[in-house]
Design a protein around this motif. Structure first.
Motif, PDB file in Angstrom:
ATOM      1  N   HIS A 113      -5.149  -4.879  -1.934  1.00  0.00           N
ATOM      2  CA  HIS A 113      -5.996  -3.769  -2.259  1.00  0.00           C
ATOM      3  C   HIS A 113      -7.218  -4.193  -3.562  1.00  0.00           C
ATOM      4  CE1 HIS A 113      -6.164   0.266  -4.238  1.00  0.00           C
ATOM      5  NE2 HIS A 113      -5.872  -0.521  -5.453  1.00  0.00           N
ATOM      6  N   ALA A 114      -8.071  -3.736  -3.370  1.00  0.00           N
ATOM      7  CA  ALA A 114      -9.090  -3.877  -4.598  1.00  0.00           C
ATOM      8  C   ALA A 114      -8.609  -2.973  -5.517  1.00  0.00           C
ATOM      9  CB  ALA A 114     -10.522  -3.897  -3.933  1.00  0.00           C
ATOM     10  N   HIS A 115      -8.520  -3.572  -6.918  1.00  0.00           N
ATOM     11  CA  HIS A 115      -8.401  -2.537  -7.948  1.00  0.00           C
ATOM     12  C   HIS A 115      -9.785  -2.458  -8.572  1.00  0.00           C
ATOM     13  CE1 HIS A 115      -4.045  -2.451  -8.098  1.00  0.00           C
ATOM     14  NE2 HIS A 115      -3.948  -3.911  -8.118  1.00  0.00           N
ATOM     15  N   GLY A 116      -9.971  -1.191  -9.080  1.00  0.00           N
ATOM     16  CA  GLY A 116     -11.110  -0.569  -9.964  1.00  0.00           C
ATOM     17  C   GLY A 116     -11.111   0.553 -10.498  1.00  0.00           C
ATOM     18  N   PRO A 117     -12.055   0.898 -11.220  1.00  0.00           N
ATOM     19  CA  PRO A 117     -12.027   2.177 -11.984  1.00  0.00           C
ATOM     20  C   PRO A 117     -11.554   3.461 -11.180  1.00  0.00           C
ATOM     21  CG  PRO A 117     -14.302   1.128 -12.412  1.00  0.00           C
ATOM     22  CD  PRO A 117     -13.350   0.228 -11.348  1.00  0.00           C
ATOM     23  N   ALA A 118     -11.624   3.366  -9.416  1.00  0.00           N
ATOM     24  CA  ALA A 118     -11.381   4.592  -8.876  1.00  0.00           C
ATOM     25  C   ALA A 118     -10.247   4.276  -7.962  1.00  0.00           C
ATOM     26  CB  ALA A 118     -12.497   5.186  -7.928  1.00  0.00           C
ATOM     27  N   CYS A 119      -9.411   3.202  -8.009  1.00  0.00           N
ATOM     28  CA  CYS A 119      -8.512   2.826  -7.171  1.00  0.00           C
ATOM     29  C   CYS A 119      -7.036   3.505  -7.377  1.00  0.00           C
ATOM     30  CB  CYS A 119      -8.142   1.373  -7.416  1.00  0.00           C
ATOM     31  SG  CYS A 119      -7.088   0.923  -8.804  1.00  0.00           S
ATOM     32  N   GLY A 120      -6.778   4.673  -8.133  1.00  0.00           N
ATOM     33  CA  GLY A 120      -5.742   5.231  -8.485  1.00  0.00           C
ATOM     34  C   GLY A 120      -4.571   4.787  -9.362  1.00  0.00           C
ATOM     35  N   THR A 134      -3.231   2.907 -12.932  1.00  0.00           N
ATOM     36  CA  THR A 134      -3.757   2.685 -14.457  1.00  0.00           C
ATOM     37  C   THR A 134      -4.349   1.467 -14.876  1.00  0.00           C
ATOM     38  OG1 THR A 134      -1.616   4.156 -14.887  1.00  0.00           O
ATOM     39  CG2 THR A 134      -2.673   2.982 -16.684  1.00  0.00           C
ATOM     40  N   ALA A 135      -5.572   1.587 -15.385  1.00  0.00           N
ATOM     41  CA  ALA A 135      -6.210   0.407 -16.261  1.00  0.00           C
ATOM     42  C   ALA A 135      -5.697   0.232 -17.322  1.00  0.00           C
ATOM     43  CB  ALA A 135      -7.693   0.860 -15.793  1.00  0.00           C
ATOM     44  N   ASP A 172      -6.052  -5.150 -16.885  1.00  0.00           N
ATOM     45  CA  ASP A 172      -5.209  -5.272 -15.985  1.00  0.00           C
ATOM     46  C   ASP A 172      -4.885  -4.032 -15.116  1.00  0.00           C
ATOM     47  OD1 ASP A 172      -4.346  -7.615 -17.013  1.00  0.00           O
ATOM     48  OD2 ASP A 172      -2.859  -7.070 -18.450  1.00  0.00           O
ATOM     49  N   TYR A 173      -4.233  -4.030 -14.146  1.00  0.00           N
ATOM     50  CA  TYR A 173      -3.952  -2.723 -13.198  1.00  0.00           C
ATOM     51  C   TYR A 173      -2.580  -2.699 -13.174  1.00  0.00           C
ATOM     52  CZ  TYR A 173      -8.952  -2.190 -12.874  1.00  0.00           C
ATOM     53  OH  TYR A 173     -10.122  -1.816 -13.074  1.00  0.00           O
ATOM     54  N   ALA A 174      -1.808  -1.432 -13.360  1.00  0.00           N
ATOM     55  CA  ALA A 174      -0.597  -1.286 -13.103  1.00  0.00           C
ATOM     56  C   ALA A 174      -0.247  -0.847 -11.749  1.00  0.00           C
ATOM     57  CB  ALA A 174       0.114  -0.123 -14.050  1.00  0.00           C
ATOM     58  N   HIS A 175       0.682  -1.582 -11.100  1.00  0.00           N
ATOM     59  CA  HIS A 175       0.875  -1.402  -9.720  1.00  0.00           C
ATOM     60  C   HIS A 175       2.432  -1.775  -9.002  1.00  0.00           C
ATOM     61  CE1 HIS A 175      -0.868  -2.373  -5.372  1.00  0.00           C
ATOM     62  NE2 HIS A 175       0.054  -1.396  -5.490  1.00  0.00           N
ATOM     63  N   ASP A 176       2.968  -0.791  -8.916  1.00  0.00           N
ATOM     64  CA  ASP A 176       4.678  -0.961  -8.350  1.00  0.00           C
ATOM     65  C   ASP A 176       5.266  -1.692  -9.487  1.00  0.00           C
ATOM     66  OD1 ASP A 176       3.874   0.392  -5.984  1.00  0.00           O
ATOM     67  OD2 ASP A 176       3.137  -1.612  -5.087  1.00  0.00           O
ATOM     68  N   ALA A 212       1.770   5.301 -21.034  1.00  0.00           N
ATOM     69  CA  ALA A 212       2.833   4.547 -20.689  1.00  0.00           C
ATOM     70  C   ALA A 212       2.736   3.661 -19.431  1.00  0.00           C
ATOM     71  CB  ALA A 212       4.404   5.641 -20.407  1.00  0.00           C
ATOM     72  N   VAL A 213       3.106   2.513 -19.071  1.00  0.00           N
ATOM     73  CA  VAL A 213       3.024   1.845 -17.939  1.00  0.00           C
ATOM     74  C   VAL A 213       4.292   1.218 -17.579  1.00  0.00           C
ATOM     75  CG1 VAL A 213       1.617  -0.352 -17.022  1.00  0.00           C
ATOM     76  CG2 VAL A 213       0.417   1.347 -18.581  1.00  0.00           C
ATOM     77  N   ARG A 214       4.747   1.491 -16.416  1.00  0.00           N
ATOM     78  CA  ARG A 214       5.937   0.992 -16.029  1.00  0.00           C
ATOM     79  C   ARG A 214       5.943  -0.650 -16.015  1.00  0.00           C
ATOM     80  NH1 ARG A 214      10.931   1.482 -16.382  1.00  0.00           N
ATOM     81  NH2 ARG A 214      10.388   3.774 -16.190  1.00  0.00           N
ATOM     82  N   HIS A 215       6.736  -1.401 -16.474  1.00  0.00           N
ATOM     83  CA  HIS A 215       6.400  -2.765 -16.219  1.00  0.00           C
ATOM     84  C   HIS A 215       8.056  -3.423 -16.106  1.00  0.00           C
ATOM     85  CE1 HIS A 215       5.274  -6.688 -18.321  1.00  0.00           C
ATOM     86  NE2 HIS A 215       5.046  -6.987 -17.131  1.00  0.00           N
TER      87      HIS A 215
END
Length: 98
Positions: free
Chosen positions: A13-20, A22-23, A31-35, A72-75
């Protein structure tokens, strides 16, 4: 603060401003919050963005929580709160600076 260089080898997956995802501003990058973890672009691949050391955020009187106004970002097993370009995490009665 140092970070571990741990490449996320199977991340297509390519993260970016519109990837869905949280930046999260983090120093000189995003950083991008993912799973439940954070990804950072680095030299044509994505790294897991994890702290390698413990740094308490001194003199932080603000209490983060559900209605504090910060993202809030799940980590992993906890929530980090994005505040002034870095993340805060509750730890042993104080806030850590990630």
């Amino acid at each position: 603060m140092s970070t571990l260089h741990q490449e996320h080898a199977t991340h297509e997956h390519a993260h970016g401003p519109a990837c869905g995802h949280t930046a999260v501003p983090h120093g000189d990058h995003t950083d991008y919050a993912h799973d439940g973890h954070l990804h950072r672009e680095h030299s044509g691949h994505w790294d897991e963005c994890e702290s390698a050391d413990h740094r308490a955020h001194g003199a932080h009187a603000h209490e983060h929580g559900q209605d504090c106004g910060h993202t809030a970002v799940r980590h992993g097993d906890h929530l980090d709160y994005v505040h002034d370009g870095h993340r805060h995490a509750a730890h042993d009665g104080h806030w850590d600076d990630h």
